[in-house]
Scaffold this motif. Structure first.
Motif, mmCIF file in Angstrom:
data_model
loop_
_atom_site.group_PDB
_atom_site.id
_atom_site.type_symbol
_atom_site.label_atom_id
_atom_site.label_comp_id
_atom_site.label_asym_id
_atom_site.label_seq_id
_atom_site.Cartn_x
_atom_site.Cartn_y
_atom_site.Cartn_z
ATOM 1 N N ILE A 173 1.270 4.520 -2.580
ATOM 2 C CA ILE A 173 1.004 5.786 -2.108
ATOM 3 C C ILE A 173 2.068 6.728 -2.652
ATOM 4 N N ASP A 174 3.423 6.169 -2.379
ATOM 5 C CA ASP A 174 4.455 6.939 -2.702
ATOM 6 C C ASP A 174 5.126 6.942 -4.250
ATOM 7 N N ARG B 296 -2.149 -6.613 6.714
ATOM 8 C CA ARG B 296 -1.423 -5.888 5.557
ATOM 9 C C ARG B 296 -1.279 -6.763 4.612
ATOM 10 N N PRO C 50 -4.929 8.240 0.511
ATOM 11 C CA PRO C 50 -4.835 7.080 0.919
ATOM 12 C C PRO C 50 -6.346 6.299 1.023
ATOM 13 N N ASN C 51 -7.401 7.267 1.189
ATOM 14 C CA ASN C 51 -8.603 6.502 1.217
ATOM 15 C C ASN C 51 -9.161 6.339 -0.121
ATOM 16 N N LEU D 214 -7.006 5.397 -2.829
ATOM 17 C CA LEU D 214 -6.364 4.199 -3.017
ATOM 18 C C LEU D 214 -7.155 3.075 -2.314
ATOM 19 N N THR D 215 -7.554 2.973 -1.062
ATOM 20 C CA THR D 215 -8.334 2.071 -0.637
ATOM 21 C C THR D 215 -9.535 1.831 -1.290
ATOM 22 N N PHE E 275 0.787 -1.469 0.059
ATOM 23 C CA PHE E 275 -0.162 0.144 0.083
ATOM 24 C C PHE E 275 0.812 1.191 -0.038
ATOM 25 N N ASN E 276 1.815 1.549 0.985
ATOM 26 C CA ASN E 276 2.677 2.520 1.007
ATOM 27 C C ASN E 276 3.503 2.623 -0.154
#
Length: 139
Positions: free
Chosen positions: A38-39, A73, A46-47, A49-50, A34-35
């Motif tokens: 995001i990066d 995770r 983030p919301n 992407l979720t 996930f991170n």
């Protein structure tokens, strides 16, 4: 009775929202956490992407593989169906490069020349011109 949807409408319903194709593009390089997503996608909250990952998982484009139970995770990877979007992304990138001079073209890794996508008919074994494609009925 409702009209049947076209193949293009079906595709857009699955991956046509903002960010989904960029997530797919990021995952073409391999599984990401996930991170890492995001990066790698500046401006993506983030919301959002979720939401996109959940939708892509529900449509069978992305697979979430757990790597930690507490806290839960996942790493995200493309399914075979998701990987098939690579060709569509190359077509969109070619179009983007042609319409925006500052956009980076899709380059041939061997010689560095911008590549051009072409339609091909496997039955006739020949290239197909745009005039030979039925634009009203995408099968």
């Amino acid at each position: 009775m409702a009209d049947p949807t076209t193949a293009l409408e079906e595709a857009l319903a699955q991956v046509g929202d903002r960010w989904s194709l960029l997530v797919v593009h990021a995952l073409l390089e391999g599984p990401r956490r996930f991170n890492e997503l995001i990066d790698g996608l500046p401006g993506l909250a983030p919301n959002i992407l979720t939401k996109r990952l959940r939708n892509l998982e529900q449509t069978g484009v992305v697979l979430a593989v757990p790597y930690s139970r507490r806290p839960p995770r996942f790493d995200y990877r493309l399914t075979a169906t998701g990987a098939e979007l690579a060709g569509a992304l190359r077509l969109l990138a070619q179009w983007g490069a042609a319409t925006a001079p500052e956009a980076e073209a899709v380059l041939h890794s061997t010689c560095g020349t911008p590549v051009e996508a072409r339609w091909f008919c496997p039955t006739c074994s020949r290239l197909v011109d745009d005039d030979d494609v039925d634009h009203l009925h995408y099968a």
